[in-house]
Design a protein around this motif. Structure first.
Motif, PDB file in Angstrom:
ATOM      1  N   SER A 135       0.824  -1.210   0.000  1.00 43.27           N
ATOM      2  CA  SER A 135       0.000   0.000   0.000  1.00 43.27           C
ATOM      3  C   SER A 135       0.858   1.260   0.000  1.00 43.27           C
ATOM      4  O   SER A 135       0.530   2.248  -0.668  1.00 43.27           O
ATOM      5  CB  SER A 135      -0.946   0.004   1.206  1.00 43.27           C
ATOM      6  N   HIS A 151     -10.612   8.965  -2.956  1.00 40.57           N
ATOM      7  CA  HIS A 151     -10.385   7.540  -2.682  1.00 40.57           C
ATOM      8  C   HIS A 151      -9.617   7.363  -1.374  1.00 40.57           C
ATOM      9  O   HIS A 151      -9.939   6.479  -0.565  1.00 40.57           O
ATOM     10  CB  HIS A 151      -9.624   6.909  -3.843  1.00 40.57           C
ATOM     11  N   ASP A 152      -8.601   8.194  -1.146  1.00 42.44           N
ATOM     12  CA  ASP A 152      -7.851   8.108   0.109  1.00 42.44           C
ATOM     13  C   ASP A 152      -8.771   8.329   1.305  1.00 42.44           C
ATOM     14  O   ASP A 152      -8.706   7.602   2.308  1.00 42.44           O
ATOM     15  CB  ASP A 152      -6.736   9.163   0.126  1.00 42.44           C
ATOM     16  N   ALA A 203     -12.073   8.026   1.563  1.00 35.13           N
ATOM     17  CA  ALA A 203     -13.166   7.064   1.731  1.00 35.13           C
ATOM     18  C   ALA A 203     -12.684   5.627   1.937  1.00 35.13           C
ATOM     19  O   ALA A 203     -13.332   4.849   2.653  1.00 35.13           O
ATOM     20  CB  ALA A 203     -14.104   7.127   0.526  1.00 35.13           C
ATOM     21  N   GLN A 204     -11.570   5.264   1.318  1.00 36.92           N
ATOM     22  CA  GLN A 204     -11.141   3.864   1.334  1.00 36.92           C
ATOM     23  C   GLN A 204      -9.861   3.618   2.141  1.00 36.92           C
ATOM     24  O   GLN A 204      -9.792   2.683   2.929  1.00 36.92           O
ATOM     25  CB  GLN A 204     -10.925   3.375  -0.115  1.00 36.92           C
ATOM     26  N   GLN A 215      -8.842   2.241   6.606  1.00 33.63           N
ATOM     27  CA  GLN A 215      -8.028   1.040   6.810  1.00 33.63           C
ATOM     28  C   GLN A 215      -6.865   1.283   7.770  1.00 33.63           C
ATOM     29  O   GLN A 215      -6.493   0.401   8.543  1.00 33.63           O
ATOM     30  CB  GLN A 215      -7.471   0.547   5.472  1.00 33.63           C
TER      31      GLN A 215
END
Length: 762
Positions: free
Chosen positions: A623, A677-678, A680-681, A685
């Motif tokens: 990642s 995207h960063d 929300a996803q 994480q």
């Protein structure tokens, strides 16, 4: 030798246990004389080994408490207390075996390095692959490494490879290496067979040097162990005096024997070395090789830290910062043209330009008619156009200076960077600003080191004062000494040593004298020079500066545990001696109690193997690397924000609307989806790894600011009349563009640092 000693201790434990148990059986059966003979037979071998150990220690001028054990056994035999002598012998043998087990457990990571060393290699000779001894490898040899084999020497890959580098770095994940990359000896091939070209002999390779360092570390005695010996010398005298006084005061020799029994063997000689070796092993597990226990202790106590700059606090190689172009051109095209010509040059700046173009997946052309002027620049033909790249002065010989060049030269000077200028067909079309960027983990590493008690951080560098001062100001070091020669660095270290223990971190050959002179020399061994690693006391085998802070934390904890073991062991023994003197503990009970004290002390020492902070988990595989790739792909977009802001005051009014709309569309297509995207996803994480209710709130706030400014610019472009904005409107757009550029740059840097810190495999 260590194997023989362990085998002897196991043998003595077996003999003393068997004879004691057999003697007790005879005693119960009424065979008292046979029992006494068996107990004596089990005691004498232990006494003989003890005498040899004492004699060896005296020859080395070392003190210890073994003499108390010998006195207790001899005294028990003189008093005809053979059962007690046998129990003391068993206690001593079991204590030594327990210590061997603890040391082996503590040395497990370092011992794994030694057992992992390769034994032979496959070399291409006379048209076939032949097995040869490692000492027969020479630089330039073509070698084959099959699946599961250890890379025998340092070298360069002749094809792609999949490697397990955990032996060197402590990180258990597979690393994909491309053709042409440099690989180090000691790593394991976990993929298909590959070929490589040796760059050195086996004796001079990375892994051979590490093995030598480990062997030295395993032979060395730490100051803590010697300190324990000094305590032990006083303790022996105290115990013997206490036993004599007890005998005189009570008139009972058996009480004096009980005093000697509970004082033997003291946990000093067991727990302290185990704690130190446990700390060294813990560091090795995290990719930090500590050569000896003395270095571990000084790492824990040093308060002044010197850093080299290039390759230590910075990446050690130039990286693209920005691309300046004419309004009619694009950064991507200028970089592609420059990189196409730079392929034909071996200069470090040319290599950096080419690497950046490859990272952005640009398709390069083959240059023709290349002519290089050493130290100045390169000329040639690319796609039919006459191209020149190099310094400002060099490119000005092929094209007049561009209007923006003066502004760029001023910015480069302020930021301590450099620039590669580009001309095409007699016109200066762009410039690529390059800088040796600060390592992603450097700010965090310095913060953590200060938290761990480092009071003064000084940067020593041979670089220019303006460049050094810029880096020092960013990292907030306490002092910067620029323009330093190796002799100057040496003088600075010697001067600082008058005020206490000093650490020095470096990676180059010119750092070796300073590393050797510092109380603790720390080498960036993952990619530094072999000379600096040989001169250093601590080697960072993984290319992460923040591991130094982790090693210091381990060293401080290890030292606390070692000192705790000294005082706990002595305190418990003194209390037991007091009870033995007044008759509470007879010799037999005292022997059992002392064995319990030994076990407690060693178990406490082994705590140094554990991670006190625990592990909160780590990022999903790859990642962090994926984030880096995405940020690299966003670089052209970010550059266009700054470029439009720079050009805005001079743009024709009728072109502002179109340029702003084009930038808005680009941001909407690339920047906004990435940040969304960063948020929300990705952030959900990694939030659990940080702890707290909402640890990434400030990072999400930056996303909201990026969304807000981007939307505002888009609306301004939509509402702008066709004839363009007025002066106030133009200034407002410029203000928003510069603000957006700064926020995005800062946000990307924060994400890089955060992900690097969380990526435990990096």
């Amino acid at each position: 030798m260590r194997y023989i000693a362990r085998s002897l201790n196991v043998f003595l434990l077996g003999v003393s246990t068997a004879t004691l148990v057999a003697g007790l059986g005879c005693w119960v059966a009424g065979l008292a004389e046979a029992a006494r003979v068996l107990w004596l037979a089990g005691t004498l071998p232990v006494l003989a080994a003890l005498a040899a150990s004492i004699a060896s220690a005296l020859r080395r001028r070392e003190a210890g408490v073994d003499i108390l054990a010998a006195l207790a056994i001899v005294f028990a035999l003189l008093l005809n207390e053979r059962l007690i002598a046998a129990v003391i012998a068993l206690m001593l043998a079991s204590g030594r075996t327990l210590e061997d087990f603890a040391r082996a457990r503590a040395r497990s990571e370092m011992t794994a390095l030694l057992s992992h060393a390769p034994r032979e290699a496959k070399r291409f000779d006379a048209g076939e692959w032949c097995a040869i001894a490692l000492d027969q490898i020479a630089a330039g040899d073509q070698l084959l490494v099959r699946h599961g084999e250890v890379v025998p020497v340092d070298g360069t890959l002749n094809g792609a490879a999949e490697l397990d580098e955990s032996t060197l770095t402590g990180e258990s994940h597979i690393c994909a290496r491309a053709s042409g990359e440099v690989i180090r000896s000691g790593v394991v091939n976990v993929g298909p067979p590959f070929e490589m070209i040796a760059s050195t002999t086996a004796a001079n390779s990375t892994y051979a040097g590490i093995v030598r360092m480990v062997e030295t570390a395993q032979r060395g005695r730490s100051p803590a162990a010697r300190l324990a010996d000094r305590y032990a010398l006083g303790f022996v005298a105290c115990a013997m005096l206490f036993a004599v006084v007890t005998w005189i005061a009570s008139g009972e020799a058996v009480r004096a024997l009980a005093v000697l029994v509970v004082a033997t063997p003291c946990p000093l000689i067991l727990a302290v070395p185990v704690a130190i070796v446990s700390g060294m092993s813990r560091c090795a597990r995290r990719g930090v090789l500590v050569k000896d226990g003395g270095a571990l202790e000084q790492l824990a106590t040093a308060r002044t830290l010197f850093f080299d700059k290039t390759g230590t606090l910075t990446g050690g190689h130039a990286r693209l910062v920005a691309i300046e172009t004419d309004p009619a051109d694009t950064p991507q095209r200028v970089l592609r043209i420059a990189a196409s010509l730079a392929q034909a040059s071996g200069h470090v700046m040319s290599e950096a330009v080419t690497s950046e173009a490859h990272a952005r997946h640009l398709e390069l052309s083959v240059p023709q008619g290349v002519r290089e002027t050493a130290g100045a620049g390169v000329q040639g033909t690319v796609d039919g156009h006459a191209v020149a790249i190099g310094s400002f002065e060099f490119v000005c010989t092929t094209a007049p200076a561009a209007p923006w060049s003066e502004r760029l030269l001023r910015r480069v000077a302020y930021e301590g960077a450099s620039a590669v200028f580009v001309s095409e067909d007699g016109a200066m079309t762009g410039a690529i600003q390059m800088a040796d960027r600060i390592r992603t983990d450097a700010p965090r590493a310095l913060r953590l080191l200060r938290r761990e008690g480092v009071e003064r951080i000084v940067m020593l560098t041979g670089d220019r004062a303006d460049v050094a001062e810029t880096v020092g100001a960013i990292l907030q070091v306490d002092a910067v000494r620029a323009g330093q020669t190796p002799a100057g660095k040496l003088a600075a270290i010697n001067e600082a040593k008058h005020d206490g223990c000093v650490m020095m971190v470096g990676d180059g050959v010119n750092d070796a004298p300073a590393l050797a002179t510092a109380d603790v020399g720390i080498a960036m061994g993952a990619r530094g020079a072999a000379a600096s690693s040989e001169a250093a006391d601590v080697i960072l085998l993984v290319d992460r500066l923040d591991r130094l802070a982790e090693a210091r934390r381990v060293a401080q904890r290890t030292r606390r545990i070692a000192i705790q073991s000294v005082y706990t062991g002595m305190g418990l023994s003194l209390v037991a001696m007091g009870f033995a003197a007044i008759g509470v503990f007879p010799p037999l009970a005292g022997a059992v109690l002392q064995e319990f004290i030994d076990v407690v002390a060693i178990a406490n020492a082994l705590r140094a193997l554990r991670d006190p902070a625990g592990s909160g988990g780590s990022l999903p595989p790859d990642s962090a690397a994926e984030l880096t790739r995405e940020h690299t792909q966003l670089e052209p977009v970010i550059e266009q924000i700054r470029q439009l802001a720079d050009e805005l005051p001079g743009l024709p009014a009728t072109t502002v609307k179109g340029r702003l709309a084009d930038l808005g569309a680009l941001l909407k297509q690339q920047l906004i989806p990435h940040e969304a995207h960063d948020d929300a996803q990705v952030y959900p994480q990694i939030a659990p790894l940080l702890g707290g209710d909402d640890p990434l709130a400030s990072m999400s706030a930056m996303h909201r600011e990026i969304f807000h400014v981007t939307r505002t610019l888009a609306r301004m472009a939509t509402d702008m009349p066709a004839d363009g904005p007025d002066s106030d409107w133009r200034r407002e757009i410029q203000r928003l563009l510069y603000g957006l550029y700064a926020v995005v740059r800062l946000h990307c840097a924060q994400e890089d640092e955060l992900f690097h810190a969380l990526d435990d495999r990096a």
